[in-house]
Design a protein around this motif. Sequence first.
Motif, PDB file in Angstrom:
ATOM      1  N   HIS A  35       0.834  -1.210   0.000  1.00 55.69           N
ATOM      2  CA  HIS A  35       0.000   0.000   0.000  1.00 55.69           C
ATOM      3  C   HIS A  35       0.864   1.253   0.000  1.00 55.69           C
ATOM      4  N   VAL A  36       1.900   1.258   0.835  1.00 51.16           N
ATOM      5  CA  VAL A  36       2.797   2.412   0.899  1.00 51.16           C
ATOM      6  C   VAL A  36       3.476   2.645  -0.448  1.00 51.16           C
ATOM      7  N   ALA A  37       3.771   1.555  -1.158  1.00 48.76           N
ATOM      8  CA  ALA A  37       4.421   1.661  -2.467  1.00 48.76           C
ATOM      9  C   ALA A  37       3.447   2.045  -3.574  1.00 48.76           C
ATOM     10  N   GLY A  38       2.161   2.128  -3.241  1.00 51.48           N
ATOM     11  CA  GLY A  38       1.162   2.504  -4.232  1.00 51.48           C
ATOM     12  C   GLY A  38       0.636   1.353  -5.055  1.00 51.48           C
ATOM     13  N   ASP A  39       0.924   0.123  -4.627  1.00 49.22           N
ATOM     14  CA  ASP A  39       0.516  -1.050  -5.395  1.00 49.22           C
ATOM     15  C   ASP A  39      -0.760  -1.696  -4.872  1.00 49.22           C
ATOM     16  N   ALA A  40      -1.316  -1.191  -3.767  1.00 51.41           N
ATOM     17  CA  ALA A  40      -2.523  -1.791  -3.192  1.00 51.41           C
ATOM     18  C   ALA A  40      -3.328  -0.721  -2.468  1.00 51.41           C
ATOM     19  N   GLU A  41      -4.643  -0.922  -2.425  1.00 51.59           N
ATOM     20  CA  GLU A  41      -5.511  -0.030  -1.673  1.00 51.59           C
ATOM     21  C   GLU A  41      -5.354  -0.301  -0.176  1.00 51.59           C
ATOM     22  N   GLU A  42      -5.903   0.593   0.646  1.00 49.41           N
ATOM     23  CA  GLU A  42      -5.922   0.325   2.077  1.00 49.41           C
ATOM     24  C   GLU A  42      -6.705  -0.955   2.344  1.00 49.41           C
ATOM     25  N   CYS A  43      -6.237  -1.751   3.285  1.00 49.72           N
ATOM     26  CA  CYS A  43      -6.982  -2.953   3.652  1.00 49.72           C
ATOM     27  C   CYS A  43      -8.171  -2.557   4.521  1.00 49.72           C
ATOM     28  N   ALA A  44      -9.046  -3.521   4.798  1.00 56.48           N
ATOM     29  CA  ALA A  44     -10.251  -3.239   5.580  1.00 56.48           C
ATOM     30  C   ALA A  44      -9.922  -2.789   6.993  1.00 56.48           C
ATOM     31  N   VAL A  45      -8.773  -3.210   7.509  1.00 55.41           N
ATOM     32  CA  VAL A  45      -8.395  -2.834   8.872  1.00 55.41           C
ATOM     33  C   VAL A  45      -8.051  -1.352   8.955  1.00 55.41           C
ATOM     34  N   CYS A  46      -7.313  -0.856   7.967  1.00 58.53           N
ATOM     35  CA  CYS A  46      -6.824   0.523   8.003  1.00 58.53           C
ATOM     36  C   CYS A  46      -7.699   1.509   7.238  1.00 58.53           C
ATOM     37  N   ALA A  47      -8.680   1.018   6.511  1.00 60.19           N
ATOM     38  CA  ALA A  47      -9.455   1.868   5.608  1.00 60.19           C
ATOM     39  C   ALA A  47     -10.012   3.096   6.319  1.00 60.19           C
ATOM     40  N   GLY A  48      -9.715   4.261   5.754  1.00 56.52           N
ATOM     41  CA  GLY A  48     -10.245   5.509   6.278  1.00 56.52           C
ATOM     42  C   GLY A  48      -9.469   6.112   7.428  1.00 56.52           C
ATOM     43  N   THR A  49      -8.451   5.408   7.926  1.00 53.80           N
ATOM     44  CA  THR A  49      -7.707   5.922   9.076  1.00 53.80           C
ATOM     45  C   THR A  49      -6.492   6.748   8.661  1.00 53.80           C
ATOM     46  N   GLY A  50      -5.947   6.465   7.479  1.00 54.08           N
ATOM     47  CA  GLY A  50      -4.742   7.159   7.047  1.00 54.08           C
ATOM     48  C   GLY A  50      -3.508   6.784   7.838  1.00 54.08           C
ATOM     49  N   LYS A  51      -3.571   5.691   8.583  1.00 58.98           N
ATOM     50  CA  LYS A  51      -2.460   5.298   9.454  1.00 58.98           C
ATOM     51  C   LYS A  51      -1.376   4.513   8.727  1.00 58.98           C
ATOM     52  N   CYS A  52      -1.746   3.906   7.614  1.00 57.76           N
ATOM     53  CA  CYS A  52      -0.797   3.031   6.923  1.00 57.76           C
ATOM     54  C   CYS A  52       0.062   3.874   5.976  1.00 57.76           C
ATOM     55  N   LYS A  53       1.126   4.478   6.519  1.00 55.16           N
ATOM     56  CA  LYS A  53       2.003   5.337   5.726  1.00 55.16           C
ATOM     57  C   LYS A  53       3.368   5.402   6.390  1.00 55.16           C
TER      58      LYS A  53
END
Length: 209
Positions: A189-207
């Motif tokens: 996801h950080v590399a831009g190859d995948a969307e946020e997963c259901a766990v992180c969706a909408g939180t913006g934490k996965c960065k």
Amino acid sequence: MLSSLSPPTPSLVNRNRCPVNETGRLSLPKSSKLLIGPRRTGYSSSRLRMSTGNGGVGMNPPGGVGEKDGVIIVDHGSRRRESNLMLNEFVNMFRDKTGYPIVEPAHMELAEPSIRDAFGACVRQGAIRVIVSPFFLFPGRHWHQDIPALTAEAAKDHPGVSYIVAAPLGLHELLVDVVNDRIKYCLSHVAGDAEECAVCAGTGKCKLY
């Protein structure tokens, strides 16, 4: 919720390592690396026995979940509604995967349904034995004290229904796959190859920070 998880690799679940005997139970070889049970994990064996203090008659199969068993998946509970709803999703996944007819979610504190609520729901559906499965990694205070105490209190409302507080997740090889899958997906996801997963969706934490 966990749709991104890769399926278990055949080497972890093949019949050579975990053959099924005539009774339908897994027959694990002594050399198995699966860390389960009191001998390998240090869990107290008395904690894993079915409680007999509530007058239960033990009519269910002792080595498996029967149609008169109720299963409660209990987590800590959160003030964050989205976190609590994820337990409902996991319970649905668990019910669909196992085929167990009576499976209920519960939160130890901070949210409903409580362990008492879930215990009652199991009994109303016909359960005569209730299996409380803590959705916790390791055996801390909540497993040693809080969950058993709350379960015992709930059982007082249902004399004749036996119960057991099962072990937490503990050390299991399949958890290595789960953790590794999460790490790899977040990096994708950080590399831009995948969307946020259901766990992180909408939180913006996965960065990256």
